[in-house]
Design a protein around this motif. Structure first.
Motif, PDB file in Angstrom:
ATOM      1  N   ALA A  33       0.786  -1.041   0.217  1.00 11.07           N
ATOM      2  CA  ALA A  33      -0.105  -0.474   0.533  1.00 11.07           C
ATOM      3  C   ALA A  33       0.652   1.465   0.042  1.00 11.07           C
ATOM      4  CB  ALA A  33      -0.880  -0.248   1.006  1.00 11.07           C
ATOM      5  N   ALA A  34       2.102   1.264   0.494  1.00 10.46           N
ATOM      6  CA  ALA A  34       2.697   2.712   0.478  1.00 10.46           C
ATOM      7  C   ALA A  34       3.369   2.861  -0.792  1.00 10.46           C
ATOM      8  CB  ALA A  34       4.240   2.313   2.086  1.00 10.46           C
ATOM      9  N   ILE A  35       4.137   1.644  -0.946  1.00  8.19           N
ATOM     10  CA  ILE A  35       5.015   2.228  -2.401  1.00  8.19           C
ATOM     11  C   ILE A  35       2.978   2.416  -2.947  1.00  8.19           C
ATOM     12  CG2 ILE A  35       6.357   0.475  -4.360  1.00  8.19           C
ATOM     13  CD1 ILE A  35       7.039  -1.272  -1.841  1.00  8.19           C
ATOM     14  N   ARG A  36       2.561   1.913  -3.304  1.00  9.23           N
ATOM     15  CA  ARG A  36       1.181   2.525  -4.720  1.00  9.23           C
ATOM     16  C   ARG A  36       1.155   4.090  -4.437  1.00  9.23           C
ATOM     17  NH1 ARG A  36      -2.740  -3.127  -3.925  1.00  9.23           N
ATOM     18  NH2 ARG A  36      -1.650  -4.075  -5.002  1.00  9.23           N
ATOM     19  N   GLU A  37       1.050   4.030  -3.015  1.00  9.83           N
ATOM     20  CA  GLU A  37       0.813   5.286  -2.661  1.00  9.83           C
ATOM     21  C   GLU A  37       2.046   6.511  -3.552  1.00  9.83           C
ATOM     22  OE1 GLU A  37      -0.747   8.942  -1.045  1.00  9.83           O
ATOM     23  OE2 GLU A  37      -1.786   7.579  -1.774  1.00  9.83           O
TER      24      GLU A  37
END
Length: 87
Positions: A33-37
């Motif tokens: 989720a953090a990388i997608r953000e």
């Protein structure tokens, strides 16, 4: 006349730029989720692929920790091409 809208960049070049940040301290390895953000932020805030590269280049030249999303927005703003800046 309406304002022109810059199309969103494709994922592949953006992911490539985010991968350049993977060697930095505190990069969110395994945190999907953090990388997608980070990908989303770079895609929404960069005018083109070279702009994304300049934003990441700027970050890498000044930091040893991975950026938070807001910091990546700031890097994109600092490297935005003049033709895409508000008048």
């Amino acid at each position: 006349m309406g304002a022109s809208v810059t199309p969103l960049l494709p994922d592949a070049p953006i992911k490539g730029q985010i991968l350049r940040l993977a060697g930095l301290d505190r990069f969110p390895r395994g945190e999907v989720a953090a990388i997608r953000e980070l990908i989303r932020v770079l895609r929404l805030n960069c005018a083109d692929e070279s702009h994304a590269r300049r934003a990441v280049d700027l970050w890498l030249s000044q930091h040893t920790d991975a950026p938070k999303p807001v910091e990546l927005v700031e890097a994109a703003e600092q490297t935005r091409p003049a033709r895409f800046r508000p008048a």
